[in-house]
Design an enzyme around this catalytic site. Structure first.
Site, PDB file in Angstrom:
ATOM      1  N   GLY A  12       0.792  -1.234   0.000  1.00  0.00           N
ATOM      2  CA  GLY A  12       0.000   0.000   0.000  1.00  0.00           C
ATOM      3  C   GLY A  12       0.817   1.273   0.000  1.00  0.00           C
ATOM      4  O   GLY A  12       0.309   2.337   0.370  1.00  0.00           O
ATOM      5  N   ASN A  14       1.777   2.985  -2.517  1.00  0.00           N
ATOM      6  CA  ASN A  14       1.148   3.937  -3.461  1.00  0.00           C
ATOM      7  C   ASN A  14      -0.103   4.553  -2.855  1.00  0.00           C
ATOM      8  O   ASN A  14      -0.327   5.759  -2.984  1.00  0.00           O
ATOM      9  CB  ASN A  14       0.810   3.241  -4.775  1.00  0.00           C
ATOM     10  CG  ASN A  14       1.986   3.215  -5.727  1.00  0.00           C
ATOM     11  OD1 ASN A  14       2.341   4.234  -6.312  1.00  0.00           O
ATOM     12  ND2 ASN A  14       2.615   2.063  -5.845  1.00  0.00           N
ATOM     13  N   ASN A 101      -5.837   2.123 -13.258  1.00  0.00           N
ATOM     14  CA  ASN A 101      -4.891   1.179 -12.664  1.00  0.00           C
ATOM     15  C   ASN A 101      -3.470   1.646 -12.957  1.00  0.00           C
ATOM     16  O   ASN A 101      -3.219   2.309 -13.963  1.00  0.00           O
ATOM     17  CB  ASN A 101      -5.106  -0.206 -13.292  1.00  0.00           C
ATOM     18  CG  ASN A 101      -4.132  -1.244 -12.759  1.00  0.00           C
ATOM     19  OD1 ASN A 101      -3.931  -1.371 -11.553  1.00  0.00           O
ATOM     20  ND2 ASN A 101      -3.506  -1.991 -13.662  1.00  0.00           N
ATOM     21  N   HIS A 103       0.273   0.011 -13.647  1.00  0.00           N
ATOM     22  CA  HIS A 103       0.981  -1.236 -13.926  1.00  0.00           C
ATOM     23  C   HIS A 103       2.478  -0.932 -13.922  1.00  0.00           C
ATOM     24  O   HIS A 103       2.914   0.052 -14.540  1.00  0.00           O
ATOM     25  CB  HIS A 103       0.543  -1.796 -15.286  1.00  0.00           C
ATOM     26  CG  HIS A 103       1.112  -3.155 -15.540  1.00  0.00           C
ATOM     27  ND1 HIS A 103       0.586  -4.297 -14.973  1.00  0.00           N
ATOM     28  CD2 HIS A 103       2.198  -3.544 -16.255  1.00  0.00           C
ATOM     29  CE1 HIS A 103       1.321  -5.333 -15.343  1.00  0.00           C
ATOM     30  NE2 HIS A 103       2.301  -4.909 -16.112  1.00  0.00           N
TER      31      HIS A 103
END
Ligand code: GAR
Length: 187
Positions: A12, A14, A101, A103
């Site tokens: 977590g 980010n 999202n 990646h």
């Protein structure tokens, strides 16, 4: 007031960086961090940040419970920050262009099933890639195939280990992800 719902599955870092970035912005709120791992470290971060942590089971994910919750919250944006479950078709359909999202590679390379976290950085090193980076993209029905919003690159040296690549990619994530979220939110 804009509402962002975060999904995370692991450490977590980010999620924490995003919440910290917006902490002085009174126009943005985080109702909760949703997580599919009961003991993920992101739970500790959520407690520290004072953001509610909501664990959910695979059954709740598949049965539509989480979709129901999301619909009741009416978020302006759903952000997957290190979230490792595939988003269900129902959720994608209910929130078109509202799920993004990150990646940890330069899609379309090193994306798809099984490509997450360290697996991605190991593939980059195994392929002797000269660069890696981040891709921030909308989420659609196909894993890692939604429209790209932003990419940033970092060099991969021949001597770099997967851990080195992970470190450099994380730096890019911390630098750019919150800003890109802000831009998408203000569109
Ligand atoms: C991040 O590097 C993110 O890009 C990646 O997981 C890491 C989570 O780190 N996401 C994926 O691999 C999605 N396919 P964090 O939990 O410390 O934020």
């Amino acid at each position: 007031m804009k509402k962002i719902i975060l999904f995370a599955s692991g450490s977590g870092s980010n999620a924490e960086n995003i919440i910290t970035y917006f902490s002085k912005n009174k126009e943005v709120t985080f109702p909760c961090i949703l997580c599919n791992k009961e003991d993920a470290y992101v739970k500790v971060r959520a407690q520290k940040l004072g953001v509610p942590f909501k664990y959910f089971t695979k059954e709740e994910w598949k049965s539509g419970e989480i979709l129901k919750y999301l619909k009741s919250e009416k978020p302006d944006l759903i952000v997957l920050a290190g979230f490792l479950l595939r988003v269900t078709e129902d959720i994608v359909k209910a929130f078109p262009n509202k799920i993004i999202n990150i990646h940890p590679a330069l899609l379309p390379k090193h994306g798809g099933k099984g490509m997450y976290g360290m697996h991605v950085h190991e593939a980059v090193v195994n392929d002797k890639d000269k660069e890696s980076g981040i891709t921030i993209h909308y989420v659609n029905e196909n894993l890692d195939e939604g429209a790209t919003i932003f990419q940033a690159k970092c060099e991969v040296k021949p001597t770099d280990t997967p851990e080195d690549v992970a470190h450099n990619v994380h730096e890019l994530e911390y630098q750019y992800f919150p800003q890109v979220i802000e831009q998408v939110l203000n569109k």
